[in-house]
Design a protein around this motif. Structure first.
Motif: not given
Length: 289
Positions: A91-111
């Protein structure tokens, strides 16, 4: 910038392979490179991911390469510079990645167990000096990777909310991977530490750590589960096919790789809680990762 090495299921790709054909038609590459988070031993993750690789190759009609980077930061950089098309982030590494590469898209999360979230568990050696959370004061405390949610950000925020500030009230020690934290605490090398509760449970169930040497001292607030992300620049038809393949996954053997029972749709807003945790710790997201 320091170069980081990648560990892949096949021989390491040449520099030409990374920056040549993939860049020439990056919207519709001949091969899909899918990175899985390096939260455990890389060879084990790659071996366990073979059913996923075969499923995606059959479903998407393209060769698939499973990649495990050496650490969280190198995975963020790989996504940022287009060296991977799909990334399964913490989750946090995604937030960091998004801050550096705004074009990436989250699309699924585990349940798992009906919930799209999990917890960080804080553990101590049963024979050590830490009996309750307050005992952490004045002692070393083990975290995993700096960009880890459940092995750094969430437990560090939990400690802060309980009046324990890193480097002021206790010594911060980073051990890289979740299993390394559990093993170090069980061995008495460090009195206490934190990691993902689901990973901890698996380590205990598979006898990779001795549960009799460990005790739980705290659980963090719920954390949104790991997001699956895709490069925003991929052609719409390919992105849709990738999203559909993951969201319609039903094979328990493959889902076990992600420690979930199914994958549900996700959006960037779901991860604002991590940005709030970073604020509690006065962390500048733009300077991390």
């Amino acid at each position: 910038m320091k170069r980081r090495t990648f560990i892949a299921s096949a021989a390491t790709a040449s520099l030409f392979a990374l920056v040549g054909p993939a860049v020439a038609d990056k919207a519709n590459p001949d091969k899909l490179r899918i990175a899985l988070l390096p939260d455990e031993n890389a060879s084990t993750i790659i071996q366990n991911a073979q059913p996923l690789k075969l499923f995606l190759e059959k479903t998407l009609g393209k060769p698939v390469e499973i990649i495990v980077t050496t650490d969280y930061s190198s995975m963020i950089e790989a996504m940022r510079f287009g060296r991977i098309e799909v990334g399964y982030f913490g989750p946090f590494s995604y937030v960091l990645a998004k801050s550096k590469a705004p074009e990436i898209e989250p699309f699924a999360v585990g349940v798992e167990k009906g919930k799209p979230n999990y917890n960080s568990i804080m553990i101590a050696n049963v024979d050590g000096p830490v009996k309750v959370l307050a005992d952490v004061k004045g002692k070393p405390f083990a975290f995993g990777d700096q960009a880890s949610t459940s092995s750094h950000l969430a437990p560090r925020a939990h400690l802060a909310k309980n009046g324990l500030i890193g480097e002021k009230d206790y010594k911060v020690v980073h051990l890289g991977k979740h299993d390394a934290v559990a093993r170090a605490v069980a061995a008495g090398q460090i009195p206490a530490g934190a990691l993902s509760e689901p990973i901890y449970r698996v380590l205990v169930e598979t006898n990779k750590v001795d549960a009799s040497k460990l005790k739980q001292i705290a659980l963090s607030d719920p954390i949104p589960n790991y997001p699956m992300t895709v490069q925003g620049y991929l052609k719409p038809e390919l992105k849709d096919a990738i999203k559909k393949a993951f969201l319609e996954l039903k094979d328990p053997e493959i889902l076990k790789l992600f420690r979930v029972e199914r994958l549900a749709p996700a959006t960037d807003k779901d991860y604002d809680v991590l940005r709030d945790m970073a604020k509690i710790l006065s962390l500048d997201i733009a300077k991390l990762g």
